[in-house]
Motif scaffolding. Structure first.
Motif, PDB file in Angstrom:
ATOM      1  N   LYS A   1     -46.597  59.172  65.794  1.00  0.00           N
ATOM      2  CA  LYS A   1     -45.236  58.878  65.505  1.00  0.00           C
ATOM      3  C   LYS A   1     -44.457  58.580  66.614  1.00  0.00           C
ATOM      4  O   LYS A   1     -43.654  57.659  66.604  1.00  0.00           O
TER       5      LYS A   1
ATOM      6  N   TYR B   1     -38.791  62.156  68.205  1.00  0.00           N
ATOM      7  CA  TYR B   1     -39.167  60.979  67.364  1.00  0.00           C
ATOM      8  C   TYR B   1     -38.075  60.631  66.535  1.00  0.00           C
ATOM      9  O   TYR B   1     -37.700  59.220  66.338  1.00  0.00           O
TER      10      TYR B   1
ATOM     11  N   GLN C   1     -41.137  71.056  66.446  1.00  0.00           N
ATOM     12  CA  GLN C   1     -40.023  70.787  65.917  1.00  0.00           C
ATOM     13  C   GLN C   1     -39.240  70.041  67.057  1.00  0.00           C
ATOM     14  O   GLN C   1     -38.517  69.018  66.864  1.00  0.00           O
TER      15      GLN C   1
ATOM     16  N   MET D   1     -48.078  63.856  65.328  1.00  0.00           N
ATOM     17  CA  MET D   1     -46.846  63.192  66.356  1.00  0.00           C
ATOM     18  C   MET D   1     -47.188  62.426  67.318  1.00  0.00           C
ATOM     19  O   MET D   1     -45.944  61.773  67.528  1.00  0.00           O
TER      20      MET D   1
ATOM     21  N   ASP E   1     -40.613  66.327  67.138  1.00  0.00           N
ATOM     22  CA  ASP E   1     -40.223  65.804  65.780  1.00  0.00           C
ATOM     23  C   ASP E   1     -38.784  65.468  66.011  1.00  0.00           C
ATOM     24  O   ASP E   1     -38.521  64.265  65.893  1.00  0.00           O
TER      25      ASP E   1
ATOM     26  N   ILE F   1     -47.324  70.121  61.631  1.00  0.00           N
ATOM     27  CA  ILE F   1     -47.619  68.825  62.149  1.00  0.00           C
ATOM     28  C   ILE F   1     -48.882  69.001  63.145  1.00  0.00           C
ATOM     29  O   ILE F   1     -48.494  69.807  64.206  1.00  0.00           O
TER      30      ILE F   1
ATOM     31  N   ASN G   1     -46.761  74.583  66.568  1.00  0.00           N
ATOM     32  CA  ASN G   1     -46.038  74.937  65.409  1.00  0.00           C
ATOM     33  C   ASN G   1     -45.625  76.420  65.403  1.00  0.00           C
ATOM     34  O   ASN G   1     -44.980  76.835  64.190  1.00  0.00           O
TER      35      ASN G   1
ATOM     36  N   PRO H   1     -35.261  68.445  62.696  1.00  0.00           N
ATOM     37  CA  PRO H   1     -36.875  68.194  62.478  1.00  0.00           C
ATOM     38  C   PRO H   1     -37.103  68.994  61.232  1.00  0.00           C
ATOM     39  O   PRO H   1     -36.577  70.011  60.915  1.00  0.00           O
ATOM     40  N   SER H   2     -38.418  68.945  60.650  1.00  0.00           N
ATOM     41  CA  SER H   2     -38.714  69.466  59.453  1.00  0.00           C
ATOM     42  C   SER H   2     -39.539  70.771  59.874  1.00  0.00           C
ATOM     43  O   SER H   2     -39.746  70.903  61.009  1.00  0.00           O
TER      44      SER H   2
END
Length: 161
Positions: free
Chosen positions: A100, A42, A36, A97, A39, A92, A24, A87-88
């Motif tokens: 997901k 995903y 990210q 992740m 993410d 995470i 992160n 991505p947010s």
């Protein structure tokens, strides 16, 4: 689909030794964190599954030419992600992740195994760079897209403290 499986394993192996903090961590301004990137993969796969599902249910048959989707792995061409796959900024964990990514992959695998290949070839959905892609071509695109981002992950890993 087997190539997609191998590429996904390569992506997960690439990040397996990193802590959630490292995953992160933003290593340079204007770039995504490794998490990210995951993410984004995903969100992309989930969006493609949704598009394929929708086209199978509601789409019309159309003939589209094969596109040079292998160009996806060429990172010298910068592509801005569509807003719905950005991505947010949330922290995470890799476990979250991983779950997901397993969900989105299971959904894609289910479509591939439960749909007649001829139908996947007769239906299409537009890609921002390539134009109309047959649903059949969207399947290997997922892996090529992940391969592109695996190179990005490797670059980000080099810059981790």
């Amino acid at each position: 689909m087997d190539e997609n499986k191998q590429i996904r394993e390569d992506v997960l192996k690439s990040v397996s030794g990193l802590s959630d903090k490292q995953l992160n961590e933003r290593v340079e301004d204007g770039s995504w964190t490794i998490m990210q990137v995951l993410d984004h993969l995903y969100l992309m796969e989930r969006t493609i599954v949704h598009a394929i599902t929708d086209q199978l249910a509601n789409g019309e048959n159309k003939s589209v030419d094969e596109k040079p989707i292998q160009l996806t792995t060429n990172r010298s061409t910068k592509v801005d992600a569509p807003s719905f796959v950005i991505p947010s900024d949330d922290f995470i964990t890799l476990e979250e992740m991983g779950n997901k990514l397993s969900e989105s992959r299971a959904a894609l695998t289910n479509i591939v195994h439960s749909t007649d290949r001829a139908l996947l070839e007769q239906r299409a959905y537009p890609h921002p760079m390539f134009g109309e892609l047959s649903l059949q071509q969207w399947i290997p695109f997922v892996g090529l897209h992940e391969k592109r981002h695996l190179a990005q992950i490797e670059k980000l890993k080099e810059k981790l403290g």
